[in-house]
Scaffold this motif. Structure first.
Motif, short mmCIF file in Angstrom:
data_model
loop_
_atom_site.label_atom_id
_atom_site.label_comp_id
_atom_site.label_asym_id
_atom_site.label_seq_id
_atom_site.Cartn_x
_atom_site.Cartn_y
_atom_site.Cartn_z
N VAL A 158 0.85 -1.20 0.00
CA VAL A 158 0.00 0.00 0.00
C VAL A 158 0.88 1.25 0.00
O VAL A 158 0.59 2.22 -0.70
CB VAL A 158 -0.97 -0.01 1.20
N LEU A 159 1.96 1.21 0.74
CA LEU A 159 2.88 2.35 0.77
C LEU A 159 3.52 2.59 -0.60
O LEU A 159 3.72 3.73 -1.00
CB LEU A 159 3.94 2.13 1.84
N ALA A 160 3.82 1.52 -1.32
CA ALA A 160 4.35 1.68 -2.69
C ALA A 160 3.32 2.39 -3.56
O ALA A 160 3.67 3.29 -4.34
CB ALA A 160 4.71 0.31 -3.27
N GLY A 161 2.07 2.02 -3.41
CA GLY A 161 1.00 2.70 -4.16
C GLY A 161 0.85 4.15 -3.73
O GLY A 161 0.58 5.02 -4.57
N VAL A 200 7.15 17.36 -13.78
CA VAL A 200 8.59 17.53 -13.97
C VAL A 200 9.32 16.29 -13.47
O VAL A 200 8.82 15.55 -12.63
CB VAL A 200 9.11 18.79 -13.24
N ALA A 201 10.53 16.10 -13.99
CA ALA A 201 11.40 15.02 -13.51
C ALA A 201 12.38 15.63 -12.53
O ALA A 201 13.24 16.43 -12.90
CB ALA A 201 12.12 14.37 -14.68
N ARG A 202 12.22 15.29 -11.24
CA ARG A 202 13.09 15.80 -10.17
C ARG A 202 13.22 14.73 -9.11
O ARG A 202 12.34 13.89 -8.93
CB ARG A 202 12.47 17.04 -9.52
N LEU A 203 14.30 14.79 -8.38
CA LEU A 203 14.54 13.83 -7.30
C LEU A 203 14.58 14.51 -5.93
O LEU A 203 15.05 13.90 -4.97
CB LEU A 203 15.86 13.08 -7.54
N ASP A 204 14.06 15.72 -5.84
CA ASP A 204 14.20 16.44 -4.57
C ASP A 204 12.89 16.99 -4.02
O ASP A 204 12.90 17.88 -3.18
CB ASP A 204 15.22 17.57 -4.73
N ASN A 205 11.77 16.46 -4.46
CA ASN A 205 10.50 16.95 -3.92
C ASN A 205 10.33 16.42 -2.50
O ASN A 205 10.40 15.21 -2.27
CB ASN A 205 9.34 16.49 -4.80
N PRO A 206 10.11 17.29 -1.52
CA PRO A 206 10.05 16.84 -0.12
C PRO A 206 8.91 15.86 0.16
O PRO A 206 9.07 14.93 0.97
CB PRO A 206 9.89 18.13 0.69
N ASP A 207 7.76 16.03 -0.48
CA ASP A 207 6.64 15.11 -0.24
C ASP A 207 6.95 13.71 -0.75
O ASP A 207 6.74 12.72 -0.07
CB ASP A 207 5.36 15.63 -0.91
N VAL A 208 7.46 13.66 -1.98
CA VAL A 208 7.79 12.36 -2.58
C VAL A 208 8.93 11.71 -1.81
O VAL A 208 8.89 10.50 -1.52
CB VAL A 208 8.15 12.52 -4.07
N GLU A 209 9.94 12.49 -1.47
CA GLU A 209 11.10 11.92 -0.78
C GLU A 209 10.75 11.40 0.61
O GLU A 209 11.30 10.39 1.05
CB GLU A 209 12.24 12.94 -0.72
N ARG A 210 9.82 12.04 1.29
CA ARG A 210 9.40 11.53 2.61
C ARG A 210 8.78 10.14 2.45
O ARG A 210 9.09 9.21 3.20
CB ARG A 210 8.40 12.49 3.27
N VAL A 211 7.89 9.98 1.50
CA VAL A 211 7.24 8.68 1.29
C VAL A 211 8.27 7.64 0.83
O VAL A 211 8.24 6.49 1.27
CB VAL A 211 6.07 8.80 0.28
#
Length: 149
Positions: free
Chosen positions: A29-32, A57-68
């Motif tokens: 579920v977390l992967a989803g 956009v293609a980025r590797l530094d979004n705080p929301d995405v990186e937290r998950v």
């Protein structure tokens, strides 16, 4: 009484199977949720994923995405260890009540850790992590004591 080992007739194995399935389901579920977060904020890891997603956009530094992603990585570091040690622990023939508490504590701790991580709440996140780790270490020590070095 006949040894039932890795069979659902063995209440310890049945509990291990159920709680293992719960933590694996939580991890899936977390992967989803990671994917959902990427679409929600419009940030993807690969340029080809941006195509067809207007404004993304293609980025590797979004705080929301990186937290998950960090949370998911933490699951990937802890849940497989629980699965391996838990199975070996089942083979030691532990008391069903004691084994059930090991499995319950680990599962509850991982769920608690997930909620605390997503909510960015410390020290609760550390408490969840530590409780799960201690349950796994306890089983590991019992496997070591039952084994032959």
């Amino acid at each position: 009484m006949a040894y039932t080992g890795l069979s659902f007739e063995n209440p310890v194995f049945a509990a291990y199977a159920a709680y293992s399935s719960l933590v694996l389901l939580k991890m899936f579920v977390l992967a989803g949720y990671t994917t959902y977060t990427r679409f929600r904020v419009g940030v993807f890891a690969n340029p080809e994923d941006v195509k067809g997603n207007k404004g993304a956009v293609a980025r590797l530094d979004n705080p929301d995405v990186e937290r998950v992603r960090r949370l998911h990585r933490n699951d990937l570091e802890n849940i497989p260890a629980f699965l391996a040690v838990g199975l070996l622990y089942v083979l030691t023939g532990p008391s069903p009540g004691v084994a059930l508490w090991h499995f319950r504590v680990f599962t509850a701790a991982r769920c608690f850790h997930t909620v605390s991580y997503l909510a960015a709440v410390q020290p609760l996140r550390t408490l969840g992590y530590t409780a799960g780790l201690l349950a796994t270490i306890s089983m590991t020590l019992q496997v070591l004591m039952a084994g032959a070095l």
